[in-house]
Motif scaffolding. Structure first.
Motif, PDB file in Angstrom:
ATOM      1  N   SER A 375       0.806  -1.224   0.000  1.00  0.00           N
ATOM      2  CA  SER A 375       0.000   0.000   0.000  1.00  0.00           C
ATOM      3  C   SER A 375       0.837   1.271   0.000  1.00  0.00           C
ATOM      4  O   SER A 375       0.289   2.364   0.155  1.00  0.00           O
ATOM      5  CB  SER A 375      -0.927   0.018   1.226  1.00  0.00           C
ATOM      6  OG  SER A 375      -0.166  -0.077   2.429  1.00  0.00           O
ATOM      7  N   THR A 386      -0.449   4.337  -1.759  1.00  0.00           N
ATOM      8  CA  THR A 386      -0.915   4.075  -3.115  1.00  0.00           C
ATOM      9  C   THR A 386      -2.147   3.193  -3.178  1.00  0.00           C
ATOM     10  O   THR A 386      -2.666   2.953  -4.267  1.00  0.00           O
ATOM     11  CB  THR A 386       0.211   3.409  -3.918  1.00  0.00           C
ATOM     12  OG1 THR A 386       0.614   2.203  -3.250  1.00  0.00           O
ATOM     13  CG2 THR A 386       1.410   4.342  -4.045  1.00  0.00           C
ATOM     14  N   ALA A 387      -2.608   2.682  -2.038  1.00  0.00           N
ATOM     15  CA  ALA A 387      -3.776   1.794  -2.011  1.00  0.00           C
ATOM     16  C   ALA A 387      -4.435   1.922  -0.644  1.00  0.00           C
ATOM     17  O   ALA A 387      -3.821   2.390   0.317  1.00  0.00           O
ATOM     18  CB  ALA A 387      -3.352   0.342  -2.273  1.00  0.00           C
TER      19      ALA A 387
END
Length: 445
Positions: A375, A386-387
């Motif tokens: 993530s 990023t997640a």
């Protein structure tokens, strides 16, 4: 102790091919009319939320932090949540167990790695000035790092090397892919890791004690662990970037940052030491003895470590600062490089900072804490989410943690800057639990 108050008021830099964008800037053109699509390599829109504190339960945050202090998890702390026009600050505990001096909003902390983006921003200012290029060799200013060689394996003798495939660049330094850094392996099995420790250049809580020229000479005597740009190795690239900035600017890193960043942003208490008149506001740094569980002094408040100019201004982890100073920096990044109507950093530079530069293949080959890369990413000197993760279902946050117990993250989705400064050193990923619990509450929608 808590208070809330209103918040007062061109260079074409793109993401590296293959980099994964982190949500940051709105679409359109920057102030020079350059398509942002080309500048940010497809960076998604930064949705600046209405500036309101709605949804943030400050009382719940304060209660959770008070409980941590009462339990002895940390001696003291200062927390700041700036959401929209509201800035909430909570101070609890003491800045020194020995003297009982209380924590205050203006307590000065050794902030460690959360200052990495300060050094990256300084380097990008020189890129905007045309003095440096992101993808130009750094040999001109750092001849000690020219003609690199790469060790064949960690277990190999120091002279068992192959030539580097290309020179090092500023992008390599800021993305921490220069080929040297923190290696998660037993030094007893590696001549290179043992030599790094002997020379005092292995990443760790003890800052390098000699000057920048000696630092570069020692690094230059070592082979790289990996080819330039090949893998991500934590930390060392930002210390080297700090030396590069100083040499390219013709002044110390601290002087350049003060002139181009800290004074324009009003960061009056940020630098590499607390001068006379401010040293009494320094917080003692502690570490937890794993056997006894007790806190022991690592660096005393007003101790020599941060109360006098250091021989080496470590761009990767040597700064001191306050929550209000780092708020100004975070607000500048959220506002695309402006602060109180003044342009500090170009939108292009901010877009480059907030674009994930580490490819999936590089993440797979670059071990860090378990699950980190699922993530997270890394831009130019700063961490990226990023997640969806355990803190928020919405990706796009940017910031970092500091090994002396500091947390700095910004959330474009809620227009929030969240800072938690403690003075207990991290000994492993579990030591980020308090900071992450704080972030969950601070970024709650």
């Amino acid at each position: 102790m808590a208070d809330a108050r209103p918040l007062g008021e061109g260079d074409r830099i793109g993401a590296e091919p293959g980099g994964k964008p982190c949500p940051s800037l709105p679409r359109g053109k920057d102030r020079e009319g350059v398509p942002r699509r080309a500048l940010a390599a497809g960076v998604a829109a930064l949705a600046v939320a209405p500036r309101t504190a709605a949804g943030t339960d400050f009382a719940r945050i304060d209660a959770a932090l008070d409980e941590a202090v009462a339990a002895g998890t940390v001696p003291g702390l200062v927390a700041l949540v700036a959401r929209g026009e509201t800035v909430h600050v909570h101070a609890a505990g003491v800045r020194s167990l020995e003297t009982g001096a209380p924590m205050r909003r203006d307590t000065i902390f050794a902030v460690a790695s959360i200052a990495k983006p300060l050094t990256a921003a300084a380097a990008l200012l020189l890129v905007e000035d045309g003095v440096l290029g992101l993808d130009e060799p750094v040999d001109r200013f750092l001849p000690e790092l020219a003609n690199r060689r790469v060790i064949r394996s960690l277990e190999a003798p120091l002279d068992d090397t192959v030539p580097a495939t290309r020179p090092l660049t500023l992008r390599d330094l800021l993305t921490m892919r220069m080929g040297l850094g923190a290696v998660f392996a037993d030094p007893a099995t590696s001549p290179l890791l043992r030599r790094m420790a002997e020379l005092g250049v292995a990443p760790g809580p003890r800052l390098f004690q000699d000057g920048p020229d000696a630092f570069l000479r020692r690094l230059g005597s070592l082979p790289l662990v990996h080819q330039p740009g090949e893998r991500w190795l934590y930390h060392t690239g930002l210390d080297v970037a700090g030396v590069l900035v100083a040499r390219a600017a013709g002044m110390s890193l601290g002087a350049f940052q003060r002139e181009r960043l800290f004074e324009p942003l009003g960061m009056a208490d940020t630098g590499f030491f607390a001068p006379t008149g401010k040293a009494g506001r320094l917080a003692t740094v502690y570490w937890r003895d794993r056997e006894s569980g007790r806190l022991a002094v690592w660096n005393p408040a007003s101790g020599a470590g941060f109360a006098a100019p250091p021989a080496f201004e470590a761009g990767g982890g040597g700064h001191v600062s306050t929550v209000d100073d780092m708020l100004a920096f975070g607000r500048m990044l959220l506002d695309r490089g402006t602060y109180r109507g003044r342009r500090i950093l170009s939108e292009a530079s901010v877009a480059a900072m907030l674009t994930d530069a580490i490819t999936p293949a590089q993440k797979a080959a670059s071990p860090f804490f378990p699950g980190f890369w699922d993530s997270h990413g890394w831009g130019l000197g700063i961490g990226l989410v990023t997640a969806p993760d355990a803190i928020s279902p919405t990706p796009g946050r940017f910031g970092w943690w500091g090994g002396f117990g500091t947390t700095f993250w910004c959330d474009p989705a809620t227009d929030t800057v969240a800072l938690l400064f403690t003075q207990r050193m991290m000994g492993g990923p579990d030591d980020a639990a308090l900071g992450n619990d704080f972030l969950r509450l601070a970024f709650a929608a």
